[in-house]
Design a protein around this motif. Structure first.
Motif, PDB file in Angstrom:
ATOM      1  N   TYR A  70      10.492 -35.742 -39.717  1.00 18.91           N
ATOM      2  CA  TYR A  70      11.416 -35.714 -38.851  1.00 18.91           C
ATOM      3  C   TYR A  70      12.383 -34.211 -39.257  1.00 18.91           C
ATOM      4  O   TYR A  70      13.329 -33.648 -39.892  1.00 18.91           O
ATOM      5  N   ALA A  71      14.224 -35.083 -38.208  1.00 20.76           N
ATOM      6  CA  ALA A  71      14.868 -33.690 -38.737  1.00 20.76           C
ATOM      7  C   ALA A  71      16.188 -35.043 -38.246  1.00 20.76           C
ATOM      8  O   ALA A  71      16.010 -35.119 -36.862  1.00 20.76           O
ATOM      9  N   ASP A  72      17.387 -34.472 -38.544  1.00 21.41           N
ATOM     10  CA  ASP A  72      18.027 -35.905 -38.740  1.00 21.41           C
ATOM     11  C   ASP A  72      18.909 -35.119 -37.382  1.00 21.41           C
ATOM     12  O   ASP A  72      19.430 -35.988 -36.367  1.00 21.41           O
ATOM     13  N   TRP A  73      18.857 -33.804 -36.539  1.00 22.17           N
ATOM     14  CA  TRP A  73      19.280 -33.502 -35.419  1.00 22.17           C
ATOM     15  C   TRP A  73      18.485 -34.088 -33.915  1.00 22.17           C
ATOM     16  O   TRP A  73      18.737 -34.151 -33.142  1.00 22.17           O
ATOM     17  N   CYS A  74      16.945 -34.523 -34.107  1.00 20.06           N
ATOM     18  CA  CYS A  74      16.589 -34.495 -33.585  1.00 20.06           C
ATOM     19  C   CYS A  74      16.462 -36.140 -32.744  1.00 20.06           C
ATOM     20  O   CYS A  74      16.621 -36.606 -33.175  1.00 20.06           O
ATOM     21  N   ARG A  75      16.987 -36.374 -31.721  1.00 22.37           N
ATOM     22  CA  ARG A  75      16.981 -37.450 -30.951  1.00 22.37           C
ATOM     23  C   ARG A  75      15.650 -38.609 -31.311  1.00 22.37           C
ATOM     24  O   ARG A  75      15.594 -39.520 -31.189  1.00 22.37           O
ATOM     25  N   PHE A  76      14.233 -38.258 -31.220  1.00 25.03           N
ATOM     26  CA  PHE A  76      12.713 -38.923 -31.326  1.00 25.03           C
ATOM     27  C   PHE A  76      12.671 -39.106 -33.154  1.00 25.03           C
ATOM     28  O   PHE A  76      12.544 -40.207 -32.825  1.00 25.03           O
ATOM     29  N   SER A  77      13.569 -38.420 -33.820  1.00 30.28           N
ATOM     30  CA  SER A  77      13.753 -38.869 -34.551  1.00 30.28           C
ATOM     31  C   SER A  77      14.188 -40.301 -34.891  1.00 30.28           C
ATOM     32  O   SER A  77      13.996 -40.784 -35.761  1.00 30.28           O
ATOM     33  N   GLU A  99       2.466 -57.859 -46.302  1.00 31.55           N
ATOM     34  CA  GLU A  99       1.133 -58.024 -46.606  1.00 31.55           C
ATOM     35  C   GLU A  99      -0.089 -56.878 -47.500  1.00 31.55           C
ATOM     36  O   GLU A  99      -0.643 -57.663 -47.711  1.00 31.55           O
ATOM     37  N   TYR A 100       0.771 -56.306 -47.722  1.00 33.24           N
ATOM     38  CA  TYR A 100       0.271 -55.436 -48.268  1.00 33.24           C
ATOM     39  C   TYR A 100       1.511 -54.917 -50.264  1.00 33.24           C
ATOM     40  O   TYR A 100       1.726 -53.787 -50.143  1.00 33.24           O
ATOM     41  N   PRO A 101       1.610 -55.821 -50.560  1.00 27.88           N
ATOM     42  CA  PRO A 101       2.871 -55.816 -51.242  1.00 27.88           C
ATOM     43  C   PRO A 101       2.488 -54.329 -52.832  1.00 27.88           C
ATOM     44  O   PRO A 101       3.291 -53.849 -53.489  1.00 27.88           O
ATOM     45  N   ASN A 102       0.820 -54.141 -53.413  1.00 24.44           N
ATOM     46  CA  ASN A 102       0.823 -53.082 -54.192  1.00 24.44           C
ATOM     47  C   ASN A 102       1.333 -51.660 -53.810  1.00 24.44           C
ATOM     48  O   ASN A 102       1.109 -51.701 -52.497  1.00 24.44           O
ATOM     49  N   ALA A 103       2.393 -51.439 -54.769  1.00 23.03           N
ATOM     50  CA  ALA A 103       3.208 -50.137 -54.153  1.00 23.03           C
ATOM     51  C   ALA A 103       1.900 -48.750 -53.662  1.00 23.03           C
ATOM     52  O   ALA A 103       2.506 -48.370 -52.769  1.00 23.03           O
ATOM     53  N   ASN A 104       0.819 -49.034 -54.254  1.00 20.21           N
ATOM     54  CA  ASN A 104       0.404 -47.425 -54.314  1.00 20.21           C
ATOM     55  C   ASN A 104      -0.809 -48.163 -52.507  1.00 20.21           C
ATOM     56  O   ASN A 104      -1.513 -47.350 -52.457  1.00 20.21           O
ATOM     57  N   GLN A 105      -1.223 -49.533 -52.424  1.00 22.29           N
ATOM     58  CA  GLN A 105      -2.001 -48.938 -51.064  1.00 22.29           C
ATOM     59  C   GLN A 105      -1.601 -48.739 -50.094  1.00 22.29           C
ATOM     60  O   GLN A 105      -2.472 -48.621 -48.973  1.00 22.29           O
ATOM     61  N   VAL A 106       0.081 -48.778 -49.141  1.00 21.85           N
ATOM     62  CA  VAL A 106       0.004 -47.990 -48.237  1.00 21.85           C
ATOM     63  C   VAL A 106       1.730 -48.081 -48.297  1.00 21.85           C
ATOM     64  O   VAL A 106       2.127 -48.551 -48.438  1.00 21.85           O
ATOM     65  N   VAL A 107       1.597 -46.130 -48.631  1.00 20.15           N
ATOM     66  CA  VAL A 107       2.789 -45.688 -48.553  1.00 20.15           C
ATOM     67  C   VAL A 107       3.706 -45.093 -47.589  1.00 20.15           C
ATOM     68  O   VAL A 107       2.610 -44.587 -46.740  1.00 20.15           O
ATOM     69  N   PHE A 108       4.934 -45.972 -46.940  1.00 16.58           N
ATOM     70  CA  PHE A 108       5.726 -45.055 -46.508  1.00 16.58           C
ATOM     71  C   PHE A 108       6.467 -44.110 -47.088  1.00 16.58           C
ATOM     72  O   PHE A 108       7.361 -43.807 -47.121  1.00 16.58           O
ATOM     73  N   ALA A 109       5.990 -42.475 -45.869  1.00 16.27           N
ATOM     74  CA  ALA A 109       7.201 -41.523 -46.534  1.00 16.27           C
ATOM     75  C   ALA A 109       7.666 -40.686 -45.639  1.00 16.27           C
ATOM     76  O   ALA A 109       7.226 -40.784 -44.113  1.00 16.27           O
ATOM     77  N   ARG A 110       8.609 -39.882 -46.167  1.00 17.70           N
ATOM     78  CA  ARG A 110       9.130 -39.371 -44.492  1.00 17.70           C
ATOM     79  C   ARG A 110       9.669 -37.730 -45.472  1.00 17.70           C
ATOM     80  O   ARG A 110       9.902 -38.067 -46.855  1.00 17.70           O
ATOM     81  N   VAL A 111       9.472 -36.656 -44.976  1.00 16.00           N
ATOM     82  CA  VAL A 111      10.029 -35.320 -44.611  1.00 16.00           C
ATOM     83  C   VAL A 111      10.407 -34.970 -43.781  1.00 16.00           C
ATOM     84  O   VAL A 111      10.836 -35.047 -42.725  1.00 16.00           O
ATOM     85  N   ASP A 112      11.784 -34.683 -44.929  1.00 19.49           N
ATOM     86  CA  ASP A 112      13.325 -33.830 -43.525  1.00 19.49           C
ATOM     87  C   ASP A 112      12.680 -32.178 -43.308  1.00 19.49           C
ATOM     88  O   ASP A 112      11.827 -31.476 -44.691  1.00 19.49           O
ATOM     89  N   CYS A 113      11.679 -31.984 -42.393  1.00 25.08           N
ATOM     90  CA  CYS A 113      11.710 -31.074 -41.377  1.00 25.08           C
ATOM     91  C   CYS A 113      12.596 -29.260 -41.812  1.00 25.08           C
ATOM     92  O   CYS A 113      11.934 -28.790 -41.878  1.00 25.08           O
ATOM     93  N   ASP A 114      13.909 -30.478 -41.676  1.00 25.17           N
ATOM     94  CA  ASP A 114      15.382 -29.028 -42.137  1.00 25.17           C
ATOM     95  C   ASP A 114      15.018 -28.060 -43.529  1.00 25.17           C
ATOM     96  O   ASP A 114      14.800 -27.201 -43.483  1.00 25.17           O
ATOM     97  N   GLN A 115      15.232 -29.519 -44.465  1.00 25.53           N
ATOM     98  CA  GLN A 115      14.489 -28.843 -45.274  1.00 25.53           C
ATOM     99  C   GLN A 115      13.439 -28.274 -46.366  1.00 25.53           C
ATOM    100  O   GLN A 115      13.258 -27.623 -46.847  1.00 25.53           O
ATOM    101  N   HIS A 116      12.524 -29.442 -45.762  1.00 25.36           N
ATOM    102  CA  HIS A 116      11.655 -28.403 -46.201  1.00 25.36           C
ATOM    103  C   HIS A 116      10.243 -28.266 -45.197  1.00 25.36           C
ATOM    104  O   HIS A 116       9.353 -28.536 -44.811  1.00 25.36           O
TER     105      HIS A 116
END
Length: 95
Positions: free
Chosen positions: A54-61, A78-95
């Protein structure tokens, strides 16, 4: 917390009163921010990883953010174990 909204419609012959209630559910989102220091560890230990670039300035983000959070909440139930399904995000402006 149960917010209540009352709406009366005076233009009708009989005044109607609408009662709208909803249950407020606090957000328990667990979305990990990925960077160069933690990306390998988190992604290598996850069974499934969903990453939002994502990018903070992006309308779609901005439009995707609440949907991604809601999906994270639903999947974590549904999947309470921390490593089963991970939701993550990457700031495209910083990285």
């Amino acid at each position: 917390m149960n917010p209540v909204v009352f709406l009366s419609l005076p233009d009708l012959r009989c005044s109607l009163l609408l009662l709208v209630t909803w249950v407020f559910t606090p957000v328990t989102t667990e979305i990990t921010s990925l960077d160069t220091e933690n990306i390998d560890e988190i992604l290598n230990n996850a069974d499934v990883a969903l990453v939002n670039f994502y990018a903070d300035w992006c309308r779609f983000s901005q439009m995707l953010h609440p949907i991604f959070e809601e999906a994270s909440d639903v999947i974590k139930e549904e999947y309470p174990n921390a490593n089963q399904v991970v939701f993550a995000r990457v700031d495209c402006d910083q990285h």
